[in-house]
Design a protein around this motif. Structure first.
Motif, PDB file in Angstrom:
ATOM      1  N   TRP A   1      -5.201   2.919  11.912  1.00  0.00           N
ATOM      2  CA  TRP A   1      -5.012   2.708  10.299  1.00  0.00           C
ATOM      3  C   TRP A   1      -5.542   3.960   9.735  1.00  0.00           C
ATOM      4  CZ3 TRP A   1      -2.493  -0.664   7.407  1.00  0.00           C
ATOM      5  CH2 TRP A   1      -2.521  -0.289   6.032  1.00  0.00           C
TER       6      TRP A   1
ATOM      7  N   GLN B   1       0.693  -1.154  -0.156  1.00  0.00           N
ATOM      8  CA  GLN B   1       0.049  -0.018   0.127  1.00  0.00           C
ATOM      9  C   GLN B   1       0.676   1.275   0.117  1.00  0.00           C
ATOM     10  OE1 GLN B   1      -2.733  -1.936   3.250  1.00  0.00           O
ATOM     11  NE2 GLN B   1      -3.982  -0.783   2.300  1.00  0.00           N
TER      12      GLN B   1
ATOM     13  N   ASN C   1      -1.823 -10.791   8.224  1.00  0.00           N
ATOM     14  CA  ASN C   1      -2.828  -9.901   8.179  1.00  0.00           C
ATOM     15  C   ASN C   1      -4.288 -10.243   7.759  1.00  0.00           C
ATOM     16  OD1 ASN C   1      -3.777  -6.901   8.883  1.00  0.00           O
ATOM     17  ND2 ASN C   1      -4.055  -7.407   6.559  1.00  0.00           N
ATOM     18  N   GLU C   2      -5.160 -10.469   8.358  1.00  0.00           N
ATOM     19  CA  GLU C   2      -6.588 -10.546   7.966  1.00  0.00           C
ATOM     20  C   GLU C   2      -6.693 -11.790   7.221  1.00  0.00           C
ATOM     21  OE1 GLU C   2      -8.224  -7.009   6.555  1.00  0.00           O
ATOM     22  OE2 GLU C   2      -7.972  -6.028   8.287  1.00  0.00           O
TER      23      GLU C   2
ATOM     24  N   TRP D   1     -18.828   2.649   5.146  1.00  0.00           N
ATOM     25  CA  TRP D   1     -19.051   1.653   6.166  1.00  0.00           C
ATOM     26  C   TRP D   1     -19.871   2.381   7.366  1.00  0.00           C
ATOM     27  CZ3 TRP D   1     -13.189  -0.171   6.166  1.00  0.00           C
ATOM     28  CH2 TRP D   1     -13.079  -0.914   4.996  1.00  0.00           C
TER      29      TRP D   1
ATOM     30  N   CYS E   1      -9.678 -11.831   4.509  1.00  0.00           N
ATOM     31  CA  CYS E   1      -9.463 -11.065   3.282  1.00  0.00           C
ATOM     32  C   CYS E   1      -8.750 -11.899   2.336  1.00  0.00           C
ATOM     33  CB  CYS E   1      -8.751  -9.702   3.333  1.00  0.00           C
ATOM     34  SG  CYS E   1     -10.001  -8.577   4.376  1.00  0.00           S
TER      35      CYS E   1
ATOM     36  N   HIS F   1       1.005  -9.332   4.410  1.00  0.00           N
ATOM     37  CA  HIS F   1      -0.130  -8.459   4.282  1.00  0.00           C
ATOM     38  C   HIS F   1      -0.480  -8.531   2.610  1.00  0.00           C
ATOM     39  CE1 HIS F   1      -2.318  -4.893   6.217  1.00  0.00           C
ATOM     40  NE2 HIS F   1      -2.736  -5.124   5.047  1.00  0.00           N
ATOM     41  N   TRP F   2      -0.638  -9.683   2.061  1.00  0.00           N
ATOM     42  CA  TRP F   2      -1.503  -9.891   0.840  1.00  0.00           C
ATOM     43  C   TRP F   2      -0.430  -9.922  -0.298  1.00  0.00           C
ATOM     44  CZ3 TRP F   2      -6.098  -6.132   2.048  1.00  0.00           C
ATOM     45  CH2 TRP F   2      -6.662  -6.740   3.030  1.00  0.00           C
TER      46      TRP F   2
ATOM     47  N   PHE G   1      -7.422   6.912   4.301  1.00  0.00           N
ATOM     48  CA  PHE G   1      -7.634   6.417   5.741  1.00  0.00           C
ATOM     49  C   PHE G   1      -6.361   7.170   6.532  1.00  0.00           C
ATOM     50  CE2 PHE G   1     -10.480   3.210   6.478  1.00  0.00           C
ATOM     51  CZ  PHE G   1     -11.001   2.779   4.976  1.00  0.00           C
TER      52      PHE G   1
ATOM     53  N   GLU H   1      -5.599   1.920  -1.297  1.00  0.00           N
ATOM     54  CA  GLU H   1      -6.708   1.033  -0.688  1.00  0.00           C
ATOM     55  C   GLU H   1      -7.251  -0.037  -1.578  1.00  0.00           C
ATOM     56  OE1 GLU H   1      -7.435   0.675   2.292  1.00  0.00           O
ATOM     57  OE2 GLU H   1      -9.284  -0.570   1.837  1.00  0.00           O
ATOM     58  N   TRP H   2      -6.295  -1.011  -1.909  1.00  0.00           N
ATOM     59  CA  TRP H   2      -6.765  -2.165  -2.574  1.00  0.00           C
ATOM     60  C   TRP H   2      -7.718  -1.977  -3.561  1.00  0.00           C
ATOM     61  CZ3 TRP H   2      -2.957  -5.141  -1.177  1.00  0.00           C
ATOM     62  CH2 TRP H   2      -2.232  -4.756   0.350  1.00  0.00           C
TER      63      TRP H   2
ATOM     64  N   ASN I   1      -8.519  -6.039  14.097  1.00  0.00           N
ATOM     65  CA  ASN I   1      -8.582  -4.985  13.159  1.00  0.00           C
ATOM     66  C   ASN I   1     -10.014  -4.821  13.018  1.00  0.00           C
ATOM     67  OD1 ASN I   1      -5.855  -5.284  12.605  1.00  0.00           O
ATOM     68  ND2 ASN I   1      -6.055  -5.744  10.359  1.00  0.00           N
TER      69      ASN I   1
ATOM     70  N   GLU J   1      -5.633  -2.640  13.757  1.00  0.00           N
ATOM     71  CA  GLU J   1      -5.980  -1.519  13.073  1.00  0.00           C
ATOM     72  C   GLU J   1      -7.215  -1.131  13.369  1.00  0.00           C
ATOM     73  OE1 GLU J   1      -6.280  -2.588   8.958  1.00  0.00           O
ATOM     74  OE2 GLU J   1      -4.339  -3.533   9.045  1.00  0.00           O
TER      75      GLU J   1
ATOM     76  N   TYR K   1     -13.568  -2.001  11.945  1.00  0.00           N
ATOM     77  CA  TYR K   1     -13.820  -0.847  11.211  1.00  0.00           C
ATOM     78  C   TYR K   1     -15.406  -0.709  11.451  1.00  0.00           C
ATOM     79  CZ  TYR K   1      -9.392  -0.487   9.247  1.00  0.00           C
ATOM     80  OH  TYR K   1      -7.785  -0.327   9.047  1.00  0.00           O
TER      81      TYR K   1
HETATM   82  C1  FCB Z   1      -8.070  -3.740   6.082  1.00  0.00           C
HETATM   83  C2  FCB Z   1      -6.495  -3.827   5.862  1.00  0.00           C
HETATM   84  C3  FCB Z   1      -5.892  -2.749   5.579  1.00  0.00           C
HETATM   85  C4  FCB Z   1      -6.684  -1.216   4.967  1.00  0.00           C
HETATM   86  C5  FCB Z   1      -7.961  -1.301   5.704  1.00  0.00           C
HETATM   87  C6  FCB Z   1      -8.618  -0.058   5.483  1.00  0.00           C
HETATM   88  O1  FCB Z   1      -8.817  -4.727   5.806  1.00  0.00           O
HETATM   89  O2  FCB Z   1      -5.929  -4.792   6.612  1.00  0.00           O
HETATM   90  O3  FCB Z   1      -4.621  -2.959   4.505  1.00  0.00           O
HETATM   91  O4  FCB Z   1      -6.715  -1.494   3.783  1.00  0.00           O
HETATM   92  O5  FCB Z   1      -8.680  -2.547   5.738  1.00  0.00           O
END
Ligand code: FCB
Length: 457
Positions: free
Chosen positions: A403, A24, A169-170, A329, A173, A125-126, A419, A410-411, A296, A356, A298
């Motif tokens: 975060w 990122q 990480n996650e 969100w 996802c 992280h992906w 963010f 942002e992916w 993490n 996060e 949100y």
């Molecule tokens: C999470 C990710 C991070 C970022 C936030 C907004 O899912 O771990 O990389 O994109 O969301």
């Protein structure tokens, strides 16, 4: 919310940090021996990422890392959560090690130490090396072994100077969003692939823990989850049953193996024929005790029954709160503590960090040169006060990472969703601390306090 008053609700040794991830922010996608990751391929295909944005330049952090570490220091923050790019270290996933890749993180970690900032590294992280897709990527068992070798390589070089390390990480996802929902790389929509990716990610985590312990026995090792904060959309029996399926499928598939050594019965019952072969010893490897875990958070997930769709047969229910961030969100901080309560009552969990939390607001720089993102300040105040409630309720929360340090890729949303506590002008790469960044500084600079106790409220 007054950050100084908020600070009084956290113990003196509580860690306040900021987070980023390699793909990122780094850019320099073809430099010093790095080869493509699945996110390079995915973002260069039409129709995958907003306006085909990619990670070629990003925040140019690969060249500006010193300036960025100075920024973290100036913001009064004590810890930095960053991720290491596997395609810099072992560019083809297996095979030759790229010393130049290791050198970059070596300098970064030394730079953190020199500034007195704690280093929290994430191994994955992906950004999976693209070459591993030749074997099936995360749907192949061999990728778990490749991850173990990568972990060993990184920890051998950096382990003596890290404060904590996370394997993944996650996983939700990189497994479900990537292999079932098709939104993240590699963009598949297939349940069988999803279940294979889940098991091999879990296995890779366990093999990674072994590698960390072999190279750096004292380094606290953990894993970071975006555990779904499941809330039934109504009190109906159907929605409550759907919420239970969601809990099993979205959380249990990862927490079950790691913290109980088993997959949830509901998932096995519904999907066993599609699951990969679980070999002898796998569950033992996966469920080794870890030192910490990261949450993490949100937004909550409102779950409504949907018998028309395959297992887990649910859809998104209507938002309850009217407020949403610019990415759409729902804002509801009650889901933040709700998920913590559910997880600690279901699993035997060690201490944890909020790895996060934050909000998307695409506020521009105003005519006065300021970024007046009051909504983000409000989001942080609201959620941090709930984090303080977690401590008050007795949950072993040790730290909080915002975060993100700065706006970044942002992916699937590309650069349009921001963010950061720091604004990035992608034309000039100029960094501007936002109002929220200054607010976070006023909180973070109160730590460490040295009294190591929570002040009476
Ligand atoms: C999470 C990710 C991070 C970022 C936030 C907004 O899912 O771990 O990389 O994109 O969301």
């Amino acid at each position: 919310m007054d950050p100084k008053l908020l600070a009084q609700r956290f113990p003196g040794d509580f860690v306040f940090g900021v987070a980023t991830a390699s793909f990122q922010i780094e850019g320099a996608s073809k430099e010093d021996g790095r080869k493509p990751s699945i996110w390079d391929a995915f973002s260069n295909m039409p129709g995958r990422v907003y306006e085909r944005h990619n990670g070629d330049v990003a925040c140019d952090h690969y060249h500006r890392w010193e300036e960025d570490l100075d920024l973290i220091k100036d913001m009064g923050v004590q810890a930095y959560r960053f991720s290491i790019a596997w395609p810099r270290i072992i560019p083809e996933g297996t095979g030759p090690i790229n010393e130049k890749g290791l050198d970059f993180y070596d300098k970064l970690v030394d730079g953190l130490q020199a500034r007195g900032i704690k280093a929290f590294a994430t191994l994955y992280h992906w950004d999976l090396p693209l070459a591993l897709m030749g074997d099936g990527g995360w749907t192949a068992r061999s990728t778990a072994h490749a991850f173990q070798r990568y972990t060993q390589t990184v920890i051998k070089r950096l382990g003596d100077r890290l404060d904590a390390v996370a394997t993944f990480n996650e996983p939700w996802c990189s497994v479900i969003l990537s292999h079932l929902l098709g939104i993240h790389a590699p963009g598949e929509r297939n349940m069988q692939a999803t279940l294979h990716a889940a098991h091999y990610t879990n296995l890779a985590h366990g093999l990674g823990v072994e590698a960390v312990r072999a190279e750096a026995p004292k380094l606290p090792v953990g894993i970071v989850y975006n555990a779904m904060s499941v809330v039934p959309a109504s009190e109906s029996a159907a929605d409550i049953a759907a919420a239970k399926r969601a809990e099993d499928f979205h959380n249990g598939i990862f927490f079950g193996p790691v913290f109980k050594g088993e997959y949830p019965a509901g998932v096995i019952e519904a999907l066993e024929p599609l699951m990969p072969k679980i070999e002898d010893g796998d569950m033992k490897t996966i469920s080794q005790k870890i030192d910490w875990w990261g949450l993490n958070y949100y937004t909550p997930a409102r779950i409504e029954d949907d018998p028309e769709t395959p297992y887990p047969s649910h859809k998104q229910g209507a938002f309850v709160k009217p407020e949403k961030t610019d990415i759409g969100w729902e804002i509801d901080s009650s889901g933040f503590i709700g998920v913590v309560r559910t997880l600690y009552s279901t699993y035997d969990l060690p201490e944890f960090y909020i790895t996060e939390n934050g909000a998307c607001y695409n506020t521009d720089i105003g005519p006065d040169g300021e970024v007046d993102d009051q909504e983000r300040v409000d989001y942080y105040g609201d959620h941090l006060s709930v984090a303080a409630d977690m401590i008050k309720e007795g949950f072993p929360l040790r730290g909080y990472f915002a975060w993100s340090l700065m706006d970044n890729f942002e992916w699937a949303e590309g650069y349009r969703m921001r963010f950061g506590l720091v604004h990035v002008d992608y034309e000039t790469q100029k960094r501007t601390i936002k109002k929220s960044g200054r607010w976070y500084t006023s909180l973070a600079e109160e730590f460490p306090k040295g009294n190591h106790s929570v002040a009476a409220e």
